[in-house]
Write a protein that holds these residues in place. Structure first.
Motif, short mmCIF file in Angstrom:
data_model
loop_
_atom_site.label_atom_id
_atom_site.label_comp_id
_atom_site.label_asym_id
_atom_site.label_seq_id
_atom_site.Cartn_x
_atom_site.Cartn_y
_atom_site.Cartn_z
N GLY A 3 -1.00 29.86 17.81
CA GLY A 3 0.45 29.92 18.02
C GLY A 3 0.92 29.31 19.32
O GLY A 3 2.12 29.33 19.62
N ARG A 4 0.00 28.76 20.13
CA ARG A 4 0.39 28.13 21.39
C ARG A 4 0.21 26.62 21.30
O ARG A 4 -0.67 26.14 20.59
CB ARG A 4 -0.50 28.60 22.54
CG ARG A 4 -0.32 30.04 22.95
CD ARG A 4 -1.33 30.35 24.06
NE ARG A 4 -1.39 31.77 24.31
CZ ARG A 4 -0.64 32.40 25.21
NH1 ARG A 4 0.24 31.73 25.92
NH2 ARG A 4 -0.77 33.70 25.39
N ASP A 5 0.98 25.90 22.09
CA ASP A 5 0.83 24.46 22.22
C ASP A 5 -0.03 24.18 23.45
O ASP A 5 0.40 24.46 24.57
CB ASP A 5 2.22 23.82 22.38
CG ASP A 5 2.15 22.31 22.59
OD1 ASP A 5 1.04 21.78 22.86
OD2 ASP A 5 3.20 21.67 22.50
N PRO A 6 -1.25 23.65 23.27
CA PRO A 6 -2.14 23.46 24.42
C PRO A 6 -1.58 22.50 25.48
O PRO A 6 -2.02 22.54 26.63
CB PRO A 6 -3.44 22.94 23.81
CG PRO A 6 -3.08 22.49 22.44
CD PRO A 6 -1.89 23.28 22.00
N LEU A 7 -0.64 21.65 25.11
CA LEU A 7 -0.07 20.76 26.13
C LEU A 7 1.02 21.46 26.94
O LEU A 7 1.41 20.99 28.00
CB LEU A 7 0.46 19.47 25.51
CG LEU A 7 -0.67 18.52 25.07
CD1 LEU A 7 -0.10 17.29 24.36
CD2 LEU A 7 -1.50 18.07 26.28
N GLU A 8 1.53 22.57 26.45
CA GLU A 8 2.48 23.36 27.24
C GLU A 8 1.75 24.42 28.07
O GLU A 8 2.34 25.03 28.96
CB GLU A 8 3.52 24.03 26.33
CG GLU A 8 4.37 23.00 25.60
CD GLU A 8 5.71 23.55 25.16
OE1 GLU A 8 5.81 24.78 24.99
OE2 GLU A 8 6.66 22.75 25.01
N MET A 9 0.50 24.68 27.74
CA MET A 9 -0.29 25.67 28.47
C MET A 9 -1.70 25.09 28.64
O MET A 9 -2.63 25.43 27.91
CB MET A 9 -0.34 26.98 27.67
CG MET A 9 -1.15 28.09 28.33
SD MET A 9 -0.69 28.37 30.05
CE MET A 9 1.00 28.86 29.87
N PRO A 10 -1.84 24.17 29.60
CA PRO A 10 -3.10 23.41 29.70
C PRO A 10 -4.18 24.14 30.50
O PRO A 10 -4.88 23.50 31.30
CB PRO A 10 -2.66 22.11 30.38
CG PRO A 10 -1.51 22.53 31.24
CD PRO A 10 -0.81 23.65 30.51
N ALA A 11 -4.32 25.43 30.32
CA ALA A 11 -5.37 26.18 31.02
C ALA A 11 -5.60 27.50 30.33
O ALA A 11 -4.70 28.05 29.68
CB ALA A 11 -4.98 26.43 32.48
N VAL A 12 -6.80 28.03 30.50
CA VAL A 12 -7.14 29.34 29.97
C VAL A 12 -8.20 29.95 30.90
O VAL A 12 -8.93 29.22 31.57
CB VAL A 12 -7.70 29.22 28.53
CG1 VAL A 12 -9.08 28.58 28.52
CG2 VAL A 12 -7.75 30.57 27.84
N LEU A 13 -8.24 31.27 30.92
CA LEU A 13 -9.28 31.97 31.68
C LEU A 13 -10.27 32.55 30.69
O LEU A 13 -9.87 33.32 29.79
CB LEU A 13 -8.67 33.09 32.52
CG LEU A 13 -7.51 32.67 33.44
CD1 LEU A 13 -6.91 33.90 34.12
CD2 LEU A 13 -7.97 31.65 34.46
N VAL A 14 -11.54 32.22 30.82
CA VAL A 14 -12.56 32.82 29.97
C VAL A 14 -13.01 34.12 30.63
O VAL A 14 -13.42 34.13 31.80
CB VAL A 14 -13.75 31.87 29.76
CG1 VAL A 14 -14.86 32.56 28.98
CG2 VAL A 14 -13.29 30.61 29.03
N ALA A 15 -12.90 35.22 29.89
CA ALA A 15 -13.14 36.57 30.43
C ALA A 15 -14.49 36.66 31.14
O ALA A 15 -15.53 36.26 30.58
CB ALA A 15 -13.10 37.59 29.30
N GLY A 16 -14.49 37.17 32.36
CA GLY A 16 -15.72 37.36 33.12
C GLY A 16 -16.41 36.08 33.54
O GLY A 16 -17.53 36.12 34.03
#
Lengths: 233, 233, 233, 233
Positions: free
Chosen positions: B155-168
């Motif tokens: 449901g997200r557009d990766p070009l509007e949210m170009p980052a993620v945190l991988v848990a731990g």
């Protein structure tokens, strides 16, 4: 490794701790051991890093007898020697007062394993020694520091946990080589820093699951290691 | 872009992460993809940054088959490949253990959008994945990391949210080009740092209003962007 | 000061903000005004600092008409112009996203005057604007930002308080010259940093007494200033 | 030490504070005294560090009469003079606004002795002065600052505690030589930083035991000192 090669490696490890921002003034010392001759090479006491040469490194035997005595060895020598005698798999020891590792040592709290950065190098929480007792602060203070570390490591494998925090003092770190010990000292400091800020952000956070921790630690260490170019190059 | 140009761009993105203080030791990797050939260029595993050359970059196909095999690719390759297959609009991926982004990843908390610095690059809070499950820690661990990211981005557009945190673990960042991904990795770290300190200063503070966030994000991204010299130069 | 001298001074102020670690990527802009001609010189939009020259600076009139149009001016130009029109005693404006000043802006909290470092440059707490209203986020957003600053400064002397925090955004700083504005931007950041840590250490601490504050501020500013070599050299 | 050698030593101590990141802009000053002639050499006021030469240092007598008057002395001169008159064993004084020491000064809190890094240089908690009273903020403000320090040191040995925090202002540090004072200023800042973070990590932590503190302090100071190469080289 020849004695002169060991001296160069120990010098480089000492300089690495300065380049990596782990040592201020002359607060730190690195040493290495040649296990075939049991000769230990260590930084001299109170000499400035920017003029230090490989020849300034001091050589002593494993029982502390000076082999070459041009300069006085680091005042922490006896701690190093206790570690070399007890942890027979290690080839180098480094002591720093790096900021965040020292903060945990001053707070008398272990550094919890909160992420894979930590788990890539340390298999679990990094322990802190008990405070030395009044009777241990006399002439044998420096050796007693080492003995408190050994006591803390009862039941632990020092190659799976290559660092310790001495209560109210700072970290001692080790490795199979001076280069590896210097890298462990750097990673320790960053993991301490991240642990400090992680716990303030989320006081409820727990160490990562053991399976994730071991997935990372064993990827870089031991017989099944798959990281790097070792097999290919 | 030719394969050799892509290798140079990927090398530069890797070096940018070091110059920007986002990577310690060999903890990080950047890659890029040529969408016309579906060839992926990625940093080799465990090679020192200061001697790395464009020729050291490893080329693989989008399904992971090695095209050139002089060096072993980054151990995180499979995560990059999962992202390239799922996020077809992106041209580069970067993984770091940058300090404050990793702190949020370790705390299992998203980075809230508390200011326009954040909104200029990320349209909302930066999400964190769930922890991997025990069954995902085996041989497919690295690919499973990518799949947990994809799951987080439903449901997200990766070009509007170009980052993620991988848990731990730490952040993965992307962009249309290696250069853009490297800039996003730098901004992410600074936004994480500012968010940490902002929340301690005022725990009640809320994310900035959506209208202000979009005013900034859309000024720099998308069809109506007005920032920079693009139209004029 | 000639137009070309003003351009060099504005370039230097822009570069100072980078050298002082106040600006990341292209997040910042400095300008200066020649009050005899009402020409404003400002950094171009989105140009890299390391290749920027004095000739790249853009000249506009005080009402925003472009005098020279080789490059597009900073996207924050209209905020600078509003400040120059309202604060007739100032000669330069600088905008940064410097870390700790931005943290206070994001927390919507003024920076309290907790020490003489602060009082040497800012006569009291550094104020924060209100959030802009939805109707102010359209085409006139950048000018509206300046107007919110003016509103915040009703009853204040901008030369006694040469900085403001724009809510959810970051600081604007000014001075009589580009060099002075750049120094104020640096001091602001350090005072914000020290205020953050001081309040966590002692939440009960109050701003320093007004008499001590004025003792310091007036030592460096105004007719009775005694600091430096001005009278002697 | 000749007057010109003292000037060079004072210049170097001033530059050390900048190289060590303790001084921003022109916020700091170092001085030294020749106890055989009672001549004091001090940094000039408001001169940029990067162009300062040994000849720019200003010489005054112990009662403040200017011996050489090419440049105006540091505006903090009178504080230095009060310290030299009262603490007859010291040979150099340094004032900085170093970040964490200033944070404790602003918080009106002493820096607790939480570890051996601290104990190696300071024998106990580093004290903070009372705030100056309104009547002390006039013409004699700078001398009154020194007198508040003297008042704080009643019953203390300034060579066992070579630093103080002036309330709401920042640290003054001293030593037997300019070089030693500069080192003390650096250690002070690091100890302040570590104390700040240690107390947040473990608010219950107490200063280290007196016996451990003295074991470290006396190892480096006084008649029984054993650290360094003094006896051997």
């Amino acid at each position: 490794m020849s004695l002169s090669a060991l001296k160069r490696a120990v010098l480089e490890a000492n300089l690495d701790t300065v380049r990596d921002g782990l040592v201020m003034a002359t607060f730190g010392n690195a040493s290495g051991i040649d296990r075939t001759t049991d000769q230990v090479v260590i930084k001299p006491s109170g000499v400035a890093y920017d003029t230090m040469t490989a020849e300034d490194m001091v050589t002593v035997s494993l029982d502390g007898a000076v082999v070459e005595d041009r300069l006085r060895p680091s005042s922490d020598l006896d701690t190093h020697l206790v570690l070399y005698r007890a942890f027979t798999g290690i080839g180098a020891v480094i002591h720093t007062h790096s900021t965040y590792a020292t903060i945990f040592a001053q707070a008398l709290m272990p550094i919890p394993c909160l992420g894979t950065t930590h788990a890539d190098y340390f298999r679990g929480d990094i322990p802190v020694t008990r405070h030395l007792r009044p009777g241990e602060l006399g002439d044998r203070y420096v050796a007693a520091t080492g003995e408190a570390i050994i006591e803390t490591f009862e039941g632990r494998d020092p190659l799976e946990m290559p660092a310790v925090l001495v209560a109210g003092h700072g970290p001692f770190v080790w490795g199979r080589t001076p280069k590896e010990a210097a890298l462990n000292a750097l990673i320790l400091e960053e993991c301490a820093r991240m642990a400090w800020f992680t716990k303030r952000l989320n006081p409820q956070v727990e160490p990562i699951p053991d399976a994730l921790r071991d997935r990372h630690f064993l990827r870089k260490h031991g017989a099944q290691a798959t990281y790097g170019q070792t097999e290919r190059l």
